[in-house]
Structure formats: C-alpha cells, structure tokens
Design a protein around this motif. Structure first.
Motif, mmCIF file in Angstrom:
data_model
loop_
_atom_site.group_PDB
_atom_site.id
_atom_site.type_symbol
_atom_site.label_atom_id
_atom_site.label_comp_id
_atom_site.label_asym_id
_atom_site.label_seq_id
_atom_site.Cartn_x
_atom_site.Cartn_y
_atom_site.Cartn_z
ATOM 1 N N ASN A 86 76.397 38.504 14.798
ATOM 2 C CA ASN A 86 75.082 38.072 14.850
ATOM 3 C C ASN A 86 75.078 36.648 14.699
ATOM 4 O O ASN A 86 75.800 36.015 13.817
ATOM 5 N N TYR A 87 74.085 35.994 15.341
ATOM 6 C CA TYR A 87 74.017 34.487 15.450
ATOM 7 C C TYR A 87 72.628 34.047 15.919
ATOM 8 O O TYR A 87 72.004 34.837 16.683
ATOM 9 N N GLU A 136 74.026 29.276 14.529
ATOM 10 C CA GLU A 136 73.967 29.461 13.032
ATOM 11 C C GLU A 136 74.430 30.792 13.025
ATOM 12 O O GLU A 136 74.014 31.696 13.423
ATOM 13 N N THR A 137 75.426 31.173 12.015
ATOM 14 C CA THR A 137 75.921 32.680 11.920
ATOM 15 C C THR A 137 75.788 32.874 10.357
ATOM 16 O O THR A 137 75.352 32.035 9.550
ATOM 17 N N ASP A 138 75.926 34.295 10.265
ATOM 18 C CA ASP A 138 75.682 34.760 8.789
ATOM 19 C C ASP A 138 76.941 34.810 7.887
ATOM 20 O O ASP A 138 76.731 34.989 6.795
ATOM 21 N N GLN A 139 78.169 34.565 8.688
ATOM 22 C CA GLN A 139 79.265 34.395 7.786
ATOM 23 C C GLN A 139 79.979 33.127 8.310
ATOM 24 O O GLN A 139 79.745 32.609 9.347
ATOM 25 N N ARG A 174 79.333 27.723 9.202
ATOM 26 C CA ARG A 174 78.277 28.478 10.083
ATOM 27 C C ARG A 174 77.557 27.958 10.939
ATOM 28 O O ARG A 174 76.569 28.394 11.435
#
Length: 389
Positions: free
Chosen positions: A238-239, A168-171, A203
């Motif tokens: 970030n992930y 899962e990513t933040d963007q 995401r």
C-alpha cells in the motif's frame, strides 16, 4: 536606457547568474535587466547534485545525503560519499529564494515579456521583444532553449527521460540515509534503464524510472516499472502517490556555443551546461555563473573562454553517447565496472570534470575497452554509431 547586463530567461540559469551578480560587491553599481517570459510560481522540477564544497543554496536543500547505493546484476554496494554530499533542491524553493534575495535591490529590473531576438551591435546588444519593444545592454546573457538543425549524420541525439512518483507508505520501507543512485537490476530492453530513489524519510521517497534513448515511452510503461519496483523489490503493498514528476533532458554531442557574438553569452542548456552523458546541470550552471561574474568583476568583460570546458571530457561524453546509441544495454556493465573498480570520490570527481590526466586514465582502464574502441573508431570516421539488429 542602456543596461549593463541583460538576462533573458528566469529559470535556473538566468536566476543563478542574477544571484551571483548580486553577491559581487565590485558589480554593485551595474544595472541588470531580467526578462522572463513567465512567472515561475510552480514546483516544475527538482535538481539534484553532488558537491564537496559549501554552496549558495545549502539552506534550501530539502535533503542532504552522505551515502549512495549502486546496484546491478552481480554487484551491489552502498558507498560512503567521503568528502561529497548529495543534495536535492525543489524548483519552487529556488525561484522563491532568489526572488527574495533580489527583491529591493535597485540594480535589478524585472519584466515579464518574451524576447524574440537578440542582436549584436557595435557597442551594445539589442533585444527585440513582443509588442515591438526594444531593450539595450552592454552584454546579454541568453538562457532560452537552444535552437539548431540536427545533424544525425555527424552527431548523437538522445534523451534522458523519466517519470517519478513521490510516494508515502504505511510502513518503514526506505533508508533515509541512502540515495539509490542507480538500480540497474531491471530489464534493459537494449537501452540503459534504471530506478533512482531519493528517500526523504523511511516512509516517503521520490521513485523515478529513468531511460537513455532516442524516444519516450508510453506513460504506462514508466508507471508499470515503478509499480514493479515498489511491489517486487521493496515489497510495498500500500502506498499513496502525493506528487508526480516527468521530464526529458536532451543529451547530445551537437556543439552548443558558449557565445553568440562578441556581446551575447549563452547560459544553461543553450551553453551546453547539461552534461551530455548524464544530464546533470545544476552544479555546472553554478560554476558557469561564478566564472562569468569573476571575469566581469575583474576585467569588465566576460572571459574569453566562457565555460572552461576541456576537450577530453567532451570526448568521453561523445563516446558514452555513441555506446548508448549502438548498444545501450552494455551501459549497465560500464557503470557496474566504474563503481566496482573505482573509489566513489574518483567517479564523482570524474563526472564533475575535475580529475587529472592520471585519474582519467585510471577511470578508462577500469572498464572493458571494446565498446569504447568501437566508438573511438566511429568518432575518427566522423559518423555516429548505429544499432545493427
């Protein structure tokens, strides 16, 4: 009691056959004993496949895609899959779905027990299980892992092995409409190596590093390749890793018989249902189950030709395995030529072993002949090719 059918194993192959039997009205009076060594209550794997027809499991697919990307140095393209769809099913969803469909069906009996041997007798099959228990049936269907003595002087033995992270990513990072079918842009290290991505949302995606070779790598090598892809290719800083998937699928042209005598039929990998050159198995298992059930319903017996496999596709698999074993780094160029020079529908139809002789010739004429000619020479000599240097 002598059952009509005995199914050994309750994984993809055993449960698929049971479900196909349950849906055939002409077999409604048949008794079925399903013996499973363990209860499948974990999401132990994920199956993906392409199809141009409705399937029995469309409702449990976690995602369906209509586009796929192929990427290699010198060629990248996102393909509309035309009449095909690409689907993914989680193992746990499949196990629960079939168990629910079979629940309450009086023709099925399920027991948690390990089978030690199956033996053909004059009029039935006897299964000997742990604790000295015996079970009898008119026909048995065996989905246990295959057991055989390797013959590396005659056949090719490779693995498709992988580590995958569900991240899962933040963007927004992924295109949720496009499967990254094969991304060969990374180093090959004398082996076919690629990244495979199933995007569930913009995401969230499953990112796998996959190889075809004889041995597995240290786990850190797979993980480093995924990190490099996420950071270098996708630009993800970030992930979070929410799940991990690992596996190795045997890929070999070692003969795997469809039968083990007049009353024992093999299923799944034991019957060669994992395609030797790609590792895809789920759709082939469904086709095999449908073929068996159709014959049982029509004649009361399994079909004489249990799988319907055609020799030319077995030869194509052997040739590609031989190339992987001799010069694995050239496989990237073979797949690049396939995707660059053929309609994607023809490629999927070819990999499904549904193409005509004319389309088979078109596919073979679309790739550089040298590697295949050398592997044909090895096949004619009866010896697998070996890497030199």
């Amino acid at each position: 009691m002598v059952y009509d059918y005995l199914i050994v194993g309750a994984g993809a192959a055993g449960l698929s056959l049971a479900y196909h039997i349950s849906r055939e009205p002409r077999l409604a009076g048949k008794t079925v004993l399903l013996l499973e060594p363990e209860v499948k209550d974990q999401n132990d794997r994920t199956w993906s496949f392409w199809t141009d027809k409705p399937t029995l499991f469309d409702e449990i697919a976690i995602r369906t895609w209509r586009k796929a990307a192929f990427r290699a140095p010198g060629f990248e393209q996102v393909f509309d899959l035309g009449r095909y769809r690409y689907l993914t099913i989680r193992g746990l969803d499949f196990y629960q779905f079939v168990k629910q469909k079979l629940a309450g069906n009086v023709q099925f009996t399920r027991l948690k027990i390990s089978v030690e041997s199956l033996e053909n007798e004059a009029s039935d099959v006897v299964a000997r299980a742990e604790g000295g228990r015996e079970f009898r049936a008119r026909y048995a269907f065996d989905s246990r892992p295959p057991q055989f003595a390797p013959r590396p002087d005659r056949h090719r033995y490779l693995l498709q092995h992988f580590v995958g992270w569900e991240v899962e990513t933040d963007q927004d990072v992924f295109d949720p409409e496009v499967v990254e079918f094969m991304d060969f842009r990374g180093p090959q290290h004398h082996e076919p190596r690629f990244i495979y991505v199933l995007p569930f949302t913009a995401r969230r995606a499953l990112v796998e590093y996959t190889l075809f070779s004889a041995t597995r790598l240290p786990k850190a090598d797979y993980e480093n390749a995924i990190r490099d892809y996420l950071a270098g290719t996708r630009g993800v800083g970030n992930y979070r890793i929410t799940a991990e998937e690992t596996g190795d699928i045997p890929m070999s042209d070692h003969p795997l018989p469809a039968r083990a005598g007049p009353r024992i039929l093999n299923l799944g990998t034991r019957a060669g249902r994992a395609k030797p050159s790609t590792g895809y198995a789920f759709a082939r298992i469904q086709a095999h189950s449908a073929r068996l059930v159709a014959a049982l319903a029509a004649t009361g017996q399994p079909p004489a030709d249990a799988t319907g496999d055609q020799w030319q596709f077995r030869l194509f698999d052997t040739l590609l395995l031989d190339i992987m074993q001799r010069r694995g780094e050239t496989v990237r160029d073979i797949f690049r030529e396939l995707f660059e020079r053929n309609p994607v529908e023809r490629i999927f139809q070819f990999l499904n072993e549904e193409t005509s002789w004319a389309d088979n010739l078109r596919v073979m004429n679309s790739v550089t002949p040298g590697p295949f000619m050398r592997s044909i020479a090895q096949v004619l000599r009866g010896r697998p090719g070996q890497r030199q240097g």
